[in-house]
Design a protein around this motif. Structure first.
Motif, PDB file in Angstrom:
ATOM      1  N   SER A  89       0.831  -0.938  -0.013  1.00  0.00           N
ATOM      2  CA  SER A  89       0.231   0.053   0.065  1.00  0.00           C
ATOM      3  C   SER A  89       0.623   1.177   0.179  1.00  0.00           C
ATOM      4  N   PRO A  90       0.266   2.371  -0.522  1.00  0.00           N
ATOM      5  CA  PRO A  90       1.197   3.498  -0.391  1.00  0.00           C
ATOM      6  C   PRO A  90       1.757   3.926   0.855  1.00  0.00           C
ATOM      7  N   GLY A  91       3.050   4.124   0.618  1.00  0.00           N
ATOM      8  CA  GLY A  91       3.811   4.644   1.931  1.00  0.00           C
ATOM      9  C   GLY A  91       4.584   3.533   2.714  1.00  0.00           C
ATOM     10  N   ASP A  92       4.002   2.280   2.373  1.00  0.00           N
ATOM     11  CA  ASP A  92       4.526   1.242   3.186  1.00  0.00           C
ATOM     12  C   ASP A  92       6.117   1.170   3.240  1.00  0.00           C
ATOM     13  N   ALA A  93       6.637   0.460   4.459  1.00  0.00           N
ATOM     14  CA  ALA A  93       8.180   0.473   4.411  1.00  0.00           C
ATOM     15  C   ALA A  93       8.570  -0.950   3.977  1.00  0.00           C
ATOM     16  N   VAL A  94       9.632  -0.872   3.116  1.00  0.00           N
ATOM     17  CA  VAL A  94      10.034  -2.010   2.581  1.00  0.00           C
ATOM     18  C   VAL A  94      11.882  -2.245   2.819  1.00  0.00           C
TER      19      VAL A  94
ATOM     20  N   PHE B   6      20.862  -4.634  -9.809  1.00  0.00           N
ATOM     21  CA  PHE B   6      19.493  -4.950 -10.044  1.00  0.00           C
ATOM     22  C   PHE B   6      18.900  -4.699  -8.745  1.00  0.00           C
ATOM     23  N   ALA B   7      19.368  -4.849  -7.752  1.00  0.00           N
ATOM     24  CA  ALA B   7      18.964  -4.394  -6.401  1.00  0.00           C
ATOM     25  C   ALA B   7      18.578  -3.192  -6.283  1.00  0.00           C
ATOM     26  N   THR B   8      19.459  -2.164  -6.724  1.00  0.00           N
ATOM     27  CA  THR B   8      19.398  -0.622  -6.756  1.00  0.00           C
ATOM     28  C   THR B   8      18.166  -0.157  -7.581  1.00  0.00           C
ATOM     29  N   LEU B   9      18.016  -0.927  -8.900  1.00  0.00           N
ATOM     30  CA  LEU B   9      16.853  -0.664  -9.786  1.00  0.00           C
ATOM     31  C   LEU B   9      15.534  -0.906  -9.043  1.00  0.00           C
ATOM     32  N   TRP B  10      15.473  -2.150  -8.368  1.00  0.00           N
ATOM     33  CA  TRP B  10      14.241  -2.595  -7.946  1.00  0.00           C
ATOM     34  C   TRP B  10      13.742  -1.340  -6.774  1.00  0.00           C
ATOM     35  N   GLN B  11      14.949  -1.101  -5.987  1.00  0.00           N
ATOM     36  CA  GLN B  11      14.730  -0.060  -4.763  1.00  0.00           C
ATOM     37  C   GLN B  11      14.205   1.095  -5.510  1.00  0.00           C
ATOM     38  N   LYS B  12      14.686   1.738  -6.569  1.00  0.00           N
ATOM     39  CA  LYS B  12      14.291   2.954  -7.123  1.00  0.00           C
ATOM     40  C   LYS B  12      12.826   2.769  -7.390  1.00  0.00           C
ATOM     41  N   MET B  13      12.484   1.622  -8.284  1.00  0.00           N
ATOM     42  CA  MET B  13      11.227   1.412  -8.476  1.00  0.00           C
ATOM     43  C   MET B  13      10.235   1.548  -7.250  1.00  0.00           C
ATOM     44  N   ALA B  14      10.559   1.077  -6.458  1.00  0.00           N
ATOM     45  CA  ALA B  14       9.849   0.875  -5.202  1.00  0.00           C
ATOM     46  C   ALA B  14       9.471   2.554  -4.802  1.00  0.00           C
TER      47      ALA B  14
ATOM     48  N   LEU C 134       6.292   3.777  -2.439  1.00  0.00           N
ATOM     49  CA  LEU C 134       6.640   3.120  -1.086  1.00  0.00           C
ATOM     50  C   LEU C 134       7.735   3.806  -0.567  1.00  0.00           C
ATOM     51  N   ALA C 135       8.249   3.264   0.717  1.00  0.00           N
ATOM     52  CA  ALA C 135       9.377   3.966   1.597  1.00  0.00           C
ATOM     53  C   ALA C 135      10.241   2.878   1.756  1.00  0.00           C
ATOM     54  N   PRO C 136      11.223   2.781   0.344  1.00  0.00           N
ATOM     55  CA  PRO C 136      12.339   1.512   0.693  1.00  0.00           C
ATOM     56  C   PRO C 136      13.467   1.995   1.661  1.00  0.00           C
ATOM     57  N   GLU C 137      13.829   1.131   2.520  1.00  0.00           N
ATOM     58  CA  GLU C 137      15.151   1.474   3.191  1.00  0.00           C
ATOM     59  C   GLU C 137      16.105   0.375   2.573  1.00  0.00           C
TER      60      GLU C 137
ATOM     61  N   ASP D  19      12.271  -3.252  14.602  1.00  0.00           N
ATOM     62  CA  ASP D  19      11.054  -2.791  13.881  1.00  0.00           C
ATOM     63  C   ASP D  19       9.972  -3.438  14.725  1.00  0.00           C
ATOM     64  N   ALA D  20       9.994  -2.989  16.193  1.00  0.00           N
ATOM     65  CA  ALA D  20       9.000  -3.864  17.059  1.00  0.00           C
ATOM     66  C   ALA D  20       7.427  -3.463  16.600  1.00  0.00           C
ATOM     67  N   GLY D  21       7.294  -2.235  16.102  1.00  0.00           N
ATOM     68  CA  GLY D  21       5.998  -1.839  15.529  1.00  0.00           C
ATOM     69  C   GLY D  21       5.544  -2.568  14.378  1.00  0.00           C
ATOM     70  N   HIS D  22       6.354  -3.370  13.710  1.00  0.00           N
ATOM     71  CA  HIS D  22       6.216  -4.125  12.376  1.00  0.00           C
ATOM     72  C   HIS D  22       5.575  -2.986  11.258  1.00  0.00           C
ATOM     73  N   ALA D  23       6.547  -1.988  11.216  1.00  0.00           N
ATOM     74  CA  ALA D  23       6.226  -1.063  10.128  1.00  0.00           C
ATOM     75  C   ALA D  23       6.590  -1.477   8.820  1.00  0.00           C
ATOM     76  N   ILE D  24       7.656  -2.521   8.792  1.00  0.00           N
ATOM     77  CA  ILE D  24       8.206  -3.150   7.554  1.00  0.00           C
ATOM     78  C   ILE D  24       7.266  -3.955   6.928  1.00  0.00           C
ATOM     79  N   LYS D  25       6.797  -3.875   5.715  1.00  0.00           N
ATOM     80  CA  LYS D  25       5.627  -4.746   5.181  1.00  0.00           C
ATOM     81  C   LYS D  25       6.301  -5.787   4.287  1.00  0.00           C
ATOM     82  N   ALA D  26       7.455  -5.538   3.879  1.00  0.00           N
ATOM     83  CA  ALA D  26       8.094  -6.703   2.974  1.00  0.00           C
ATOM     84  C   ALA D  26       9.680  -6.550   2.995  1.00  0.00           C
ATOM     85  N   VAL D  27      10.288  -7.586   2.851  1.00  0.00           N
ATOM     86  CA  VAL D  27      11.783  -7.605   2.718  1.00  0.00           C
ATOM     87  C   VAL D  27      11.993  -8.208   1.255  1.00  0.00           C
TER      88      VAL D  27
END
Ligand SMILES: Cc1ncc(COP(=O)(O)O)c(C=O)c1O
Length: 407
Positions: free
Chosen positions: A83-88, A96-104, A109-112, A145-153
């Motif tokens: 969903s919009p704004g989700d942390a990943v 390729f990892a960099t490009l996927w992160q840029k896409m997010a 999304l909010a990629p870390e 991430d105790a609050g489980h803000a991260i929605k995907a790895v």
């Protein structure tokens, strides 16, 4: 720069890490007449393909097939489940990892981006681009991430820009050890059908892959293998999606059809590819890739040049990155090798551009095509004035001769 300096004869050596050479059997299969994609013949083909794909991904759950390059399947994975704004949480392993992160980021999304710091003293190249995913860093971050803000790895299994293959089972263990509910998304665009991959056993929620690597097809088909958790997440995820939406495709796939016009002739090719790979047996396919990779790396070590992947445990069975000396532009070297010997090698991408080239050893290869490839590299390196320690071709010949294929 890339024109041959002579009239071409014989075959071109396409030794980039995908697209890989397409076997004649697949080319012939794709040349059959296009049929009605809503007719009974097509439905039977579709069902057979979808069942074969489940064997290759090692899953009992749906595998969605898109008429797109791998980048489309990256997007599909993100927009269906998030969903919009989700942390990943994503991991910098290379281009390729960099490009996927840029896409997010572009998708809202909010990629870390987890990254190994620093540069390697010997080569001056970024450490992150010389290693695979460190599962313990993922565990550490998820525990915080105790609050489980991260929605995907999201991780890349086989980083095609560097030649590092990461341990996905270890990533799953890390997520579980942290007791974290994040979805696990894995890009195995260049790993699938070259090296072992277990969607269900490794607890992957979305696996992204593509046609033009281990499946030995032309570019133009991509995949999302799903888990029940991913399908459930898609019911409440709010990123906009229509063409990529899993639900309508999974529904139409029950009868072997697609909700839109699929690329019929590439699916003929996919059917043939699955017959070939499953007929040979996946374990045999993986063993053949491991053996080639060991031969190619023995050549690079004999030359005395650094291998891009600095971690032996992560060396890729699919490709090998070769770091050139500081004063040798790897792309000029590739140009020279192409002009003189009609051999295409992979370019250095992103942060390693000009510093390395990539040798693909995947798909429809054999010992002699790889020896010819290494001979082209060796001649090119010498012509470019690189002082080689030893003959890599001799080292690879010794390896192949000592280890019979299939033995
Ligand atoms: C690991 C990986 N991810 C993503 C991509 C992007 O796929 P495509 O170029 O098919 O869109 C590639 C392409 O080489 C890749 O190797």
């Amino acid at each position: 720069m890339f024109e041959l300096d002579h009239h071409p004869s014989g075959r071109h050596f396409l030794q980039i890490p995908g697209p890989s050479p397409v076997p004649d059997r697949i080319l012939r299969a794709m040349s059959l007449p296009t049929i009605d994609h809503r007719g009974p013949e097509f439905g039977a083909l579709g069902l057979k393909i979808l069942a074969g794909l489940q064997q290759v991904f090692k899953t009992r759950h749906p595998v969605v097939v898109y008429p797109s390059s791998g980048t489309g399947a990256w997007e599909a994975a993100l927009v269906n489940a998030l969903s919009p704004g989700d942390a990943v949480l994503m991991v910098e392993t290379g281009h390729f990892a960099t490009l996927w992160q840029k896409m997010a980021r572009r998708l809202g999304l909010a990629p870390e981006f987890l990254s190994l710091p620093g540069t390697d003293a010997a080569t001056g190249l970024p450490n992150a681009w010389r290693h695979g995913v460190r599962a313990e860093l993922i565990e550490q971050r998820l525990r915080a991430d105790a609050g489980h803000a991260i929605k995907a790895v999201c991780v890349v299994h086989n980083e095609t820009s560097t030649g590092a293959t990461s341990d996905i089972a270890a990533v799953r263990r890390a997520i579980d050890a942290a007791g974290h509910p994040a979805l696990l998304m894995v890009d195995t665009i260049s790993g699938l059908a070259c090296t072992d991959y277990r969607h269900d056993e490794w607890g992957v929620d979305v696996t992204v892959s593509g046609s033009q690597k281990g499946l030995m097809l032309p570019p133009g088909i991509s995949f999302n293998a799903l888990s029940p958790r991913a399908l459930a997440a898609a019911k409440t995820a709010r990123l906009p999606r229509s063409y990529w939406a899993w639900d309508e495709i999974v529904e139409a796939n029950r009868g072997g059809y697609w909700p839109y016009t699929p690329n019929t002739n590439l699916l003929y090719g996919l059917h043939e590819s699955l017959e070939m790979l499953l007929g040979e047996g996946l374990e045999a396919v993986f063993a053949r890739h491991r053996r080639w990779a060991t031969g190619v790396r023995s050549a690079v070590r004999a030359w005395g040049l650094p291998i891009q992947c600095a971690d032996r445990a992560c060396e890729s069975p699919v490709l090998t990155g070769v770091v050139t000396p500081d004063d040798v532009d790897a792309d000029a070297l590739r140009g020279l090798i192409h002009r003189r010997f009609d051999l295409s090698l992979g370019t250095g991408l992103g942060k390693v551009k000009g510093r390395m080239f990539r040798i693909g050893h995947l798909g429809d290869c054999n010992d002699l095509t790889l020896l010819a490839t290494l001979a082209g590299c060796e001649m090119g390196l010498r012509l470019a004035g690189v002082a080689l320690k030893d003959s890599g071709v001799q080292a690879a010949m010794a390896h192949f001769a000592a280890t019979p294929a299939g033995g």
